[in-house]
Enzyme design. Structure first.
Site, short mmCIF file in Angstrom:
data_model
loop_
_atom_site.label_atom_id
_atom_site.label_comp_id
_atom_site.label_asym_id
_atom_site.label_seq_id
_atom_site.Cartn_x
_atom_site.Cartn_y
_atom_site.Cartn_z
CD GLU A 299 -4.82 -7.60 1.83
OE1 GLU A 299 -5.69 -6.87 2.35
OE2 GLU A 299 -3.61 -7.35 1.89
CG HIS B 90 -10.05 -5.37 0.70
ND1 HIS B 90 -10.27 -6.50 1.46
CD2 HIS B 90 -8.74 -5.06 0.86
CE1 HIS B 90 -9.14 -6.85 2.07
NE2 HIS B 90 -8.20 -6.00 1.71
CG ASP C 156 -12.81 -8.51 1.91
OD1 ASP C 156 -12.66 -7.61 1.05
OD2 ASP C 156 -12.35 -8.38 3.07
CD GLU D 284 -2.85 -1.29 2.36
OE1 GLU D 284 -2.88 -0.34 3.16
OE2 GLU D 284 -3.56 -2.30 2.47
CG ASN E 136 -0.78 -6.89 -1.35
OD1 ASN E 136 -1.42 -7.48 -2.22
ND2 ASN E 136 -1.23 -6.74 -0.11
O1 G3I Z 1 -4.72 -7.82 19.00
C1 G3I Z 1 -5.28 -6.62 19.53
C2 G3I Z 1 -6.01 -6.90 20.80
O2 G3I Z 1 -5.10 -7.35 21.77
C3 G3I Z 1 -6.73 -5.63 21.27
O3 G3I Z 1 -7.49 -5.91 22.41
C4 G3I Z 1 -7.62 -5.09 20.18
C5 G3I Z 1 -8.28 -3.78 20.56
O4 G3I Z 1 -8.66 -3.03 19.46
O5 G3I Z 1 -6.85 -4.89 19.01
C6 G3I Z 1 -6.26 -6.06 18.51
O6 G3I Z 1 -5.52 -5.73 17.36
C7 G3I Z 1 -6.27 -5.50 16.20
C8 G3I Z 1 -5.81 -6.47 15.13
O7 G3I Z 1 -6.46 -6.19 13.90
C9 G3I Z 1 -6.09 -7.93 15.49
O8 G3I Z 1 -7.46 -8.14 15.61
C10 G3I Z 1 -6.05 -4.08 15.73
O9 G3I Z 1 -6.62 -3.16 16.68
C11 G3I Z 1 -6.65 -3.85 14.39
O10 G3I Z 1 -6.26 -2.59 13.91
C12 G3I Z 1 -6.15 -4.90 13.43
O11 G3I Z 1 -6.80 -4.71 12.19
C13 G3I Z 1 -6.17 -5.32 11.09
C14 G3I Z 1 -5.87 -4.27 10.04
O12 G3I Z 1 -5.31 -4.89 8.89
C15 G3I Z 1 -4.89 -3.23 10.55
O13 G3I Z 1 -4.83 -2.18 9.66
C16 G3I Z 1 -7.10 -6.36 10.53
O14 G3I Z 1 -7.27 -7.43 11.46
C17 G3I Z 1 -6.56 -6.91 9.22
O15 G3I Z 1 -7.53 -7.71 8.60
C18 G3I Z 1 -6.22 -5.77 8.29
O16 G3I Z 1 -5.65 -6.30 7.13
C19 G3I Z 1 -5.32 -5.35 6.12
C20 G3I Z 1 -4.13 -5.88 5.38
O17 G3I Z 1 -3.08 -6.16 6.28
C21 G3I Z 1 -3.67 -4.92 4.30
N1 G3I Z 1 -4.76 -4.59 3.40
C22 G3I Z 1 -5.98 -4.12 4.05
C23 G3I Z 1 -6.45 -5.14 5.09
C24 G3I Z 1 -7.75 -4.72 5.70
O18 G3I Z 1 -7.62 -3.52 6.42
#
Ligand code: G3I
Length: 385
Positions: free
Chosen positions: A275, A248, A277, A170, A212
């Site tokens: 990715e 997405h 969806d 990105e 990517n």
């Molecule tokens: O693990 C912590 C947890 O301990 C805490 O209690 C909680 C509170 O908010 O947060 C948890 O972490 C989160 C993590 O996902 C795991 O669930 C983060 O806040 C959250 O920001 C994170 O989001 C991820 C996101 O990337 C971050 O930008 C998504 O799961 C993940 O699916 C998403 O994936 C991205 C790709 O890497 C790149 N392309 C876009 C895609 C979707 O946004």
């Protein structure tokens, strides 16, 4: 036996009429089902079906924290032959303190995948998001050195296990500029992306190295900016092997989705759907099938990864964008995707097709089924030629 008399061969239209009248008779005799739209001997899971199509993979983003959920793991093991760590290989996860690496969560996914014979996509070595706090506070050559060291250390640690790495994620801006996104990494100099690819290549020469991004699902300013970078990298010998299209998607898909994949492939790189969806809606199943057929139509498209398994696992809360519902049941989008992988119809609930006259769907497969036994007797495609 005499060879067939060419001049006596019926015309295409005559043959079609004859075929339709046979089909019509068959309806009376045993019934025709248009609801099954894949060849009778097709594989019955996403991964196996993709593998049959030129050794492609069908993968899912996996969260280490869900590997104790038996419904989740059963679907993963049954349907998928590739995984991507949804968060566990990102910078904040693998190098929470500078120079101190932690692979515990990533290894749970890697070991599960290797135990199942699955491929692994590494995601992602450098990204402006999910950086550890210490890196967010750096700039200039200090940040550049830290970033390149991160690439080297992580790619070296996983060397030999990763099929494809998202080396940079990105880095391009949305909107019409076609240029780079502003970020702390970009401010270290425009050559940060190629420096990352060179470091990754030195650390793991066997992995495919991908760029990517999202909002690249057609020919637009952003995808063209990336296209120009890839063309430049290829011309100058920067080691890039593949481009990931996150995909997405909402309720529609660009008409030039496949053409966009193909123009990148024509530069001499592989392409991957990384990715996928699609927002739930009346078009979800068709969009999944369209993406799948596009990948199959581009010989350098290695495979497709969906960004999660069940709707309840998705980052897109409330949009139900995946192939399995919260209970793990297959959705219509699953069926349309599997059918597309198996070369069948794009339509998961085909309209009953007239047995004589009426429009002919030349994209559909028609399966002759014995209604008593339910056994598929043969598979037909209709042609007007
Ligand atoms: O693990 C912590 C947890 O301990 C805490 O209690 C909680 C509170 O908010 O947060 C948890 O972490 C989160 C993590 O996902 C795991 O669930 C983060 O806040 C959250 O920001 C994170 O989001 C991820 C996101 O990337 C971050 O930008 C998504 O799961 C993940 O699916 C998403 O994936 C991205 C790709 O890497 C790149 N392309 C876009 C895609 C979707 O946004």
């Amino acid at each position: 036996m005499h060879p067939p008399n060419r001049s006596a061969r019926p015309s295409g239209r005559t043959r079609l009429r004859r075929f339709l009248s046979i089909l019509s008779a068959a309806v009376v005799a045993i019934g025709v089902s248009a609801a099954i739209s894949a060849p009778a001997d097709a594989a019955s899971t996403l991964g196996a079906s993709a593998a049959e199509r030129g050794g492609r993979y069908f993968g899912a983003a996996v969260a280490a924290g869900r590997l104790g959920d038996s419904t989740y793991v059963n679907i993963l093991n049954r349907e998928f032959n590739s995984v991507t760590a949804e968060n566990e290989m990102k910078w904040s996860s693998t190098e929470p303190q500078r120079g101190s690496f932690n692979y515990t969560s990533a290894n749970r996914i890697v070991n599960h995948a290797l135990g199942q014979g699955m491929k692994i996509r590494g995601h992602a070595l450098l990204w402006h998001q999910q950086q550890p706090g210490w890196a967010q506070g750096l700039s200039g050559s200090d940040l550049r050195n830290a970033a390149i060291n991160h690439v080297t250390q992580v790619a070296t640690y996983f060397r030999g296990k990763i099929d494809s790495w998202d080396v940079v994620n990105e880095a391009f801006a949305d909107g019409g500029s076609g240029g780079r996104r502003d970020s702390n990494l970009q401010r270290t100099g425009n050559d940060w992306i190629e420096a990352a690819f060179r470091a990754a290549d030195a650390a793991d020469p066997g992995a495919k190295l991908c760029y990517n991004d999202y909002n690249t699902d057609g020919i637009n300013a952003k995808s063209t900016g990336i296209y120009n970078m890839v063309r430049d990298f290829k011309a100058r010998g920067v080691p890039i092997d593949c481009v990931g299209f996150q995909s997405h998607l909402g309720g529609s898909i660009s008409g030039d989705y496949q053409a966009n994949l193909q123009r990148f492939a024509d530069l001499g790189v592989d392409v991957q759907i990384t990715e996928l969806d699609v927002a739930q809606g009346s078009n979800q199943a068709n969009i999944y099938a369209t993406v799948t057929r596009a990948c199959l139509a581009v010989s350098r498209c290695n495979g497709i990864t969906v960004w999660g398994i069940r709707d309840s696992d998705s980052w897109r809360t409330g949009e139900n964008p995946l192939l399995f519902d919260a209970s793990g049941n297959k959705k219509a989008a699953y069926t349309s995707t599997l059918n597309a992988l198996n070369g069948g119809s794009t339509n998961p609930t085909p309209t009953p097709t007239p047995t004589s006259g009426g429009p002919i769907d030349t994209n559909a497969w028609y399966v002759l089924v014995n209604r008593t036994s339910g056994k598929a007797l043969d598979v037909y495609g209709l042609s007007t030629a």
